[in-house]
Design a protein around this motif. Structure first.
Motif, mmCIF file in Angstrom:
data_model
loop_
_atom_site.group_PDB
_atom_site.id
_atom_site.type_symbol
_atom_site.label_atom_id
_atom_site.label_comp_id
_atom_site.label_asym_id
_atom_site.label_seq_id
_atom_site.Cartn_x
_atom_site.Cartn_y
_atom_site.Cartn_z
ATOM 1 N N UNK A 55 34.868 2.046 1.816
ATOM 2 C CA UNK A 55 33.929 2.389 2.878
ATOM 3 C C UNK A 55 34.213 3.810 3.324
ATOM 4 N N UNK A 56 33.157 4.599 3.482
ATOM 5 C CA UNK A 56 33.287 5.971 3.951
ATOM 6 C C UNK A 56 32.593 6.093 5.307
ATOM 7 N N UNK A 57 33.361 6.481 6.307
ATOM 8 C CA UNK A 57 32.809 6.760 7.626
ATOM 9 C C UNK A 57 32.429 8.232 7.645
ATOM 10 N N UNK A 58 31.144 8.508 7.866
ATOM 11 C CA UNK A 58 30.629 9.881 7.796
ATOM 12 C C UNK A 58 30.072 10.320 9.140
ATOM 13 N N UNK A 59 30.149 11.629 9.430
ATOM 14 C CA UNK A 59 29.501 12.120 10.650
ATOM 15 C C UNK A 59 27.993 12.020 10.502
ATOM 16 N N UNK A 60 27.330 11.688 11.579
ATOM 17 C CA UNK A 60 25.876 11.514 11.501
ATOM 18 C C UNK A 60 25.156 12.822 11.211
ATOM 19 N N UNK A 61 25.865 13.941 11.317
ATOM 20 C CA UNK A 61 25.277 15.247 11.003
ATOM 21 C C UNK A 61 25.310 15.571 9.510
ATOM 22 N N UNK A 62 26.007 14.770 8.724
ATOM 23 C CA UNK A 62 26.095 15.026 7.284
ATOM 24 C C UNK A 62 24.730 14.828 6.634
ATOM 25 N N UNK A 63 24.394 15.625 5.623
ATOM 26 C CA UNK A 63 23.102 15.464 4.942
ATOM 27 C C UNK A 63 22.924 14.057 4.378
ATOM 28 N N UNK A 64 21.735 13.505 4.532
ATOM 29 C CA UNK A 64 21.457 12.156 4.051
ATOM 30 C C UNK A 64 21.669 12.038 2.546
ATOM 31 N N UNK A 65 21.430 13.132 1.820
ATOM 32 C CA UNK A 65 21.591 13.098 0.365
ATOM 33 C C UNK A 65 23.038 12.803 -0.018
ATOM 34 N N UNK A 66 23.995 13.260 0.800
ATOM 35 C CA UNK A 66 25.402 12.998 0.498
ATOM 36 C C UNK A 66 25.745 11.527 0.721
ATOM 37 N N UNK A 83 23.662 9.030 0.422
ATOM 38 C CA UNK A 83 23.031 8.287 -0.674
ATOM 39 C C UNK A 83 23.832 8.397 -1.959
ATOM 40 N N UNK A 84 24.363 9.594 -2.230
ATOM 41 C CA UNK A 84 25.152 9.790 -3.438
ATOM 42 C C UNK A 84 26.418 8.946 -3.409
ATOM 43 N N UNK A 85 27.087 8.917 -2.270
ATOM 44 C CA UNK A 85 28.307 8.114 -2.136
ATOM 45 C C UNK A 85 27.985 6.634 -2.305
ATOM 46 N N UNK A 86 26.891 6.189 -1.713
ATOM 47 C CA UNK A 86 26.493 4.787 -1.833
ATOM 48 C C UNK A 86 26.148 4.414 -3.270
ATOM 49 N N UNK A 87 25.710 5.384 -4.053
ATOM 50 C CA UNK A 87 25.333 5.098 -5.439
ATOM 51 C C UNK A 87 26.527 4.651 -6.286
ATOM 52 N N UNK A 88 27.748 4.949 -5.824
ATOM 53 C CA UNK A 88 28.948 4.503 -6.526
ATOM 54 C C UNK A 88 29.384 3.107 -6.082
ATOM 55 N N UNK A 89 28.592 2.479 -5.215
ATOM 56 C CA UNK A 89 28.919 1.127 -4.775
ATOM 57 C C UNK A 89 29.802 1.064 -3.551
ATOM 58 N N UNK A 90 29.926 2.176 -2.836
ATOM 59 C CA UNK A 90 30.768 2.249 -1.647
ATOM 60 C C UNK A 90 29.892 2.212 -0.398
ATOM 61 N N UNK A 91 30.343 1.485 0.609
ATOM 62 C CA UNK A 91 29.607 1.389 1.869
ATOM 63 C C UNK A 91 29.753 2.681 2.669
ATOM 64 N N UNK A 92 28.707 3.053 3.377
ATOM 65 C CA UNK A 92 28.725 4.237 4.242
ATOM 66 C C UNK A 92 28.317 3.836 5.652
ATOM 67 N N UNK A 93 29.057 4.309 6.650
ATOM 68 C CA UNK A 93 28.685 4.119 8.052
ATOM 69 C C UNK A 93 28.642 5.492 8.712
ATOM 70 N N UNK A 94 27.494 5.864 9.243
ATOM 71 C CA UNK A 94 27.306 7.175 9.875
ATOM 72 C C UNK A 94 27.471 7.025 11.389
ATOM 73 N N UNK A 95 28.342 7.851 11.967
ATOM 74 C CA UNK A 95 28.630 7.768 13.397
ATOM 75 C C UNK A 95 28.812 9.183 13.953
ATOM 76 N N UNK A 96 28.797 9.359 15.280
ATOM 77 C CA UNK A 96 29.120 10.673 15.850
ATOM 78 C C UNK A 96 30.524 11.109 15.428
ATOM 79 N N UNK A 97 30.707 12.395 15.225
ATOM 80 C CA UNK A 97 31.994 12.904 14.751
ATOM 81 C C UNK A 97 33.154 12.438 15.625
#
Length: 288
Positions: A101-112, A114-128
């Motif tokens: 699982x990758x916790x990402x800042x909500x300011x990160x580009x959506x394309x990034x 999606x790319x991480x999720x394409x490897x089968x890893x969960x993504x959660x976007x939150x405030x930095x």
């Protein structure tokens, strides 16, 4: 863990681990600046290390290769990243059959994301400012193992394989003015946190890691600052010369072309282009 733990033997061992990694880390090319069409007003011998051509598009795979080699296969890991570490983490997770699982800042580009999720890893976007809280929750409630994206000995030792390819040199760090955690840490002589904001999201962690700070104190000559307009111009200049480099990856280049680093005249210099993960949606933000 302190900087004392980073020994030459440790770095040599990590280099061999990275070289033999099944993740396919490569010894990226290093080319003379004079063989490009890039502008330069400083009379020195500069070479460009093309980590934007590295496996997964940035130097981060080096540290990840060493991290995963020293963790149990098939584990359940969580990390935090604005993109490049997350991509390498996801790539390694898929290879090793690990859940991630990758916790990402909500300011990160959506394309990034999606790319991480394409490897089968969960993504959660939150405030930095909430990223570490979410990581802690995953560790405590879901029994996940935290792999730190910058304050980790195995990671740092793996990244050092890049430096060992370049050979010994005086080191300068470069940070955006709006995300200068290490610069401020140098002034206050301790790791500090700040509300970071920069177009170079990969250079904008909410705090400076304890181990990176100690190592920078020991081995880095100084930290210089660049602004977002200088970063944008650097991305555009590199792109016009045929090099696709993201905002975070061109910081060293921006510092050199804007004469931010003292004493380069007549010296041999290596400029690391540390990553090339930039989507079409992001390129639209830069001048042509």
């Amino acid at each position: 863990m302190s900087a004392e733990a980073v020994t030459l033997d440790l770095l040599r061992e990590a280099r061999e681990t990275v070289r033999g990694s099944p993740l396919g880390v490569i010894n990226t090319p290093m080319i003379p600046w004079g063989q490009t069409t890039l502008p330069l007003d400083i009379h020195c011998n500069i070479h460009i290390k093309l980590e934007n051509m590295q496996r997964t598009g940035s130097f981060k795979i080096r540290g990840v290769a060493n991290q995963f080699a020293r963790r149990e296969k098939g584990g359940h890991f969580v990390t935090m990243s604005a993109g490049n570490y997350g991509k390498s983490f996801a790539y390694a997770s898929k290879h090793y059959g690990s859940k991630g699982k990758v916790v990402m800042p909500e300011t990160a580009p959506a394309s990034r994301s999606s790319l991480i999720q394409s490897f089968g890893v969960e993504v959660e976007r939150v405030p930095t400012s909430c990223m570490m809280d979410v990581v802690t929750r995953c560790v405590q409630e879901d029994n996940m193992t935290f792999l730190h994206s910058f304050d980790d000995l195995d990671l740092i030792a793996g990244h050092a394989s890049l430096g060992m390819e370049v050979l010994e040199t005086r080191i300068y760090g470069v940070e955006p003015e709006g995300a200068c955690t290490m610069y401020k840490s140098f002034i206050e002589e301790k790791p500090v946190a700040m509300d970071t904001k920069s177009i170079a999201s990969g250079l904008a962690p909410p705090f400076a890691g304890k181990l990176p700070f100690e190592l920078c104190q020991r081995y880095v000559e100084g930290i210089v600052l660049i602004n977002d307009e200088e970063i944008k111009a650097a991305v555009s200049t590199l792109y016009s010369s045929g090099l696709v480099v993201e905002a975070s990856g061109c910081a060293a280049f921006a510092a050199i072309v804007n004469n931010k680093i003292p004493g380069l005249e007549g010296k041999n210099v290596v400029c690391i282009l540390s990553g090339g993960n930039i989507g079409k949606d992001e390129l639209a933000n830069f001048p042509g």
